[in-house]
Design a protein around this motif. Structure first.
Motif, short mmCIF file in Angstrom:
data_model
loop_
_atom_site.label_atom_id
_atom_site.label_comp_id
_atom_site.label_asym_id
_atom_site.label_seq_id
_atom_site.Cartn_x
_atom_site.Cartn_y
_atom_site.Cartn_z
N TYR B 52 0.84 -1.19 0.00
CA TYR B 52 0.00 0.00 0.00
C TYR B 52 0.87 1.24 0.00
CZ TYR B 52 -4.05 -2.88 0.80
OH TYR B 52 -5.05 -3.80 0.64
N CYS B 65 -4.65 6.47 0.72
CA CYS B 65 -4.08 5.13 0.81
C CYS B 65 -4.64 4.28 -0.32
CB CYS B 65 -4.39 4.47 2.17
SG CYS B 65 -3.55 2.87 2.36
N CYS B 73 -7.71 1.76 -0.89
CA CYS B 73 -7.71 0.93 0.32
C CYS B 73 -9.09 1.03 0.95
CB CYS B 73 -6.64 1.43 1.27
SG CYS B 73 -6.77 0.77 2.94
N CYS B 82 -6.79 4.28 7.87
CA CYS B 82 -6.73 2.81 7.85
C CYS B 82 -5.52 2.37 8.66
CB CYS B 82 -6.59 2.32 6.41
SG CYS B 82 -5.12 3.01 5.62
N HIS B 84 -2.88 1.07 7.57
CA HIS B 84 -1.62 1.42 6.88
C HIS B 84 -1.17 2.82 7.25
CE1 HIS B 84 -4.00 -1.33 4.13
NE2 HIS B 84 -3.00 -2.09 4.58
ZN ZN Z 1 -4.72 1.63 3.85
#
Ligand code: ZN
Lengths: 464, 164
Positions: B52, B65, B73, B82, B84
């Protein structure tokens, strides 16, 4: 090094050095503000630089350049002339300082022999791209640098990395651009590293014309006895430079001081002892560092400036050799190498010495028979075992004598000390084959293996 | 003695780039403060071939993202980060230190504050391909062969002692 030698070294600065540095400082202030719009004070500083080299072969070019710059025109010829004059002044300062050092230590030094360079000309377009960025920097001055200008060299630097013959310029510009980026906008910095950035700029301008000046080589055979290793590092490069005594085989000249430098590209997340993994292409050299061994070299290339161009095929691990024994027995009579004309800058003064019999003062300096030697305790590479504590507890030290901003100091490469009355030694290269301190090994396990992680990613993602 | 600050401007060899702290790279192999963003590459927890690309803009703190192939995402949306993005922030703080990250993102915060809480931007698509190609370029450094010709310029770049 004896107290009397140190006294001679530290006695009043050699004549002319302070004056040369003052002219350089004036130019550096002008460069910080940008050469495109010089105020009266900075115009005067540029004229003073031109006047300082007026009687030399650079004189005409400088008179021309300073007149053009005063009129607001700064092209590549003007930039090059100014960089040349600045380098010449610091070259003269270097010579005076090194002569003082050689005189104090009683060190004999080889005479420079020009050896024709090998190889073909380097790609002109890559050099031109570098010059164009350096010119933009000169016009804007450090105070005019923002993230955009600092990053403007990215493509040029990427291309330079792809050309092995231009590695020096790639490494220099990459390190310089990273500093400018992290300092952007420079106008908001509390203080600007004027001398340093003008040094880097000057050096880059010179390299952007020729690409390098390593020069030709002669071959040499004999026994190499390590003294200590100096480690250099920025975000994308690491260099380990060994200082050693070479005992040549019969007929190959005098016992002499040589250097061996190996370097690798890296990324900023590879730090500390991890960097040694990037030099694993040189196992014999790394083993000599980690195990304190001599190395037998056969027909290895040596430059006129004393750089042995390491070739694993021509190196064979030898007997154990204690660097402190080498420093006591072999170093005093070894002949020092000549300095390549364009490497004459005080930053390159890095003369190995053995210091012992000192008292460590509270502020961390060495008192050698009443003479006070500053010790650079910031320059202790995190990839080795030397710490401030070990140095300040030491009784003997192999180090490099250096000069910066008017002051001599000792950069430790190895120390002997007594810990709980037991003699211990620590050398910068002790961890060349991996750390030997259990605490450091543990920390390394905790942070995983960044070299392996990134190499694996590179293998997966960059496969053509 | 440590060299201290006396004559800093007059010295050739001084540290300008603050030191980075070592960190585990497996989860977030690449983090940078560049192009006006905190941006980086985060490994997918489930698929080893997928990564990602996550980023947060300085000033607005708007975030993005997506996979490196530009698939959004699912975890990031509205004003929600998120996992990430959360990992990106944590690893950036580990690598650069809280102050440097906060300063670059123009967050009014002091050490000890929760950066996740203070970054109140919204989802705003940013180009993943650019960041991903910067990551690839980063990786190419690992493929440059080592050399044994001296680099005299590196004398301007000593290996400075570790900072605790
Ligand atoms: Zn993400």
């Amino acid at each position: 090094m004896q107290a009397v030698q140190l006294a001679e070294l530290l006695a009043q600065s050699p004549p002319g050095v302070a004056e040369a540095v003052e002219v350089v400082a004036g130019f550096d202030a002008a460069l910080a503000g940008g050469l495109a719009r010089l105020g009266p004070r900075h115009t005067e500083a540029v004229n003073a630089l031109a006047a300082a080299v007026g009687a030399s072969p650079l004189g005409t070019a400088l008179a021309d350049a300073s007149a053009k710059v005063a009129g607001g025109a700064i092209g590549v010829p003007e930039m090059t002339a100014l960089a040349g004059a600045r380098a010449a002044l610091l070259g003269a300062a270097h010579d005076a300082l090194l002569a003082r050092l050689d005189g104090a230590l009683g060190r004999s030094r080889a005479v420079w022999e020009e050896r024709p360079a090998e190889g073909e000309p380097v790609p002109a377009n890559l050099l031109a791209a570098a010059r164009s960025w350096l010119r933009e920097l000169a016009i804007a001055g450090w105070l005019g640098v923002d993230e955009g200008l600092a990053s403007a060299a990215e493509q040029a630097v990427e291309a330079l990395w792809g050309e092995p013959r231009l590695r020096r310029l790639a490494v220099l510009l990459d390190g310089m651009a990273a500093e400018l980026r992290v300092s952007s906008p420079v106008a908001t910095m509390d203080r600007v590293p004027e001398r340093r950035w003008a040094d880097l700029w000057t050096r880059a301008v010179l390299l952007s014309h020729s690409g390098g000046w390593t020069g030709g080589t002669a071959t040499v055979s004999g026994r190499l006895l390590p003294l200590g290793v100096d480690v250099h590092e920025h975000g994308t490069a690491v260099q380990a430079q060994l200082h050693a005594v070479l005992e040549p085989a019969d007929g190959d000249g005098p016992v002499r001081l040589v250097r061996v430098a190996v370097s690798a590209a890296k990324v900023d997340t590879i730090v500390g002892p991890e960097v040694w993994k990037l030099l694993s292409a040189y196992p014999t050299l790394l083993a000599a560092l980690a195990e304190h061994r001599s190395v037998n070299v056969a027909g290895m290339r040596l430059t006129a400036g004393g750089d042995l161009l390491w070739d694993e095929e021509r190196a064979e691990a030898g007997e154990p050799a204690d660097p402190f024994a080498t420093a006591r027995v072999r170093l005093p009579d070894a002949e020092a190498p000549a300095v390549a004309p364009l490497d004459r800058h005080p930053v390159h003064i890095a003369e190995p010495v053995l210091v012992e019999g000192y008292k460590v003062k509270r502020e961390g300096t060495f008192d050698l028979g009443g003479q006070i030697l500053a010790v650079d305790l910031d320059r202790l590479p995190p990839g080795g075992p030397l710490t401030e504590r070990l140095v300040t507890a030491s009784t003997a030290c192999i180090g490099l004598l250096r000069w910066d901003a008017g002051r001599w100091s000792l950069q430790p490469l190895a120390v002997q000390s007594a810990v709980k009355k037991q003699p211990v030694a620590a050398h910068n290269g002790d961890w060349a084959l991996g750390p030997t301190d259990p605490k450091v090994v543990k920390a390394q396990v905790r942070s995983g293996d960044p070299v392996a992680v990134l190499t694996e990613r590179a293998g997966r993602l960059l496969r053509k | 003695m440590t060299s201290g600050d006396a004559g800093w401007e007059e010295r050739s060899a001084v540290r300008v780039v603050p030191p980075l702290r070592p960190r585990k790279l497996a989860k977030v192999p690449f983090v940078e403060l560049a192009e006006g963003r905190l941006q980086g590459v985060v490994s997918s927890g489930s698929d080893i071939a997928r990564v990602y690309v996550s980023s947060i803009a300085a000033g607005t703190h708007n975030f993005s993202c997506s996979t490196n192939n530009n698939r959004p995402c699912a975890g990031a949306g509205g004003s929600r980060h998120c996992k990430h993005l959360k990992a990106l922030i944590d690893e950036a703080v580990r690598q650069y230190g809280f102050d440097r990250v906060a300063r670059y993102l123009k967050v009014d915060a002091s050490e000890g504050d929760d950066l996740h809480f203070l970054l109140k931007g919204r989802l705003e698509k940013a180009p993943a391909a650019m960041v991903f190609s910067r990551f690839l370029r980063h990786l190419t450094y690992l493929q440059v062969p080592a050399v044994s010709e001296p680099l005299p310029e590196m004398h301007w770049f000593p290996a400075w002692k570790a900072v605790a």
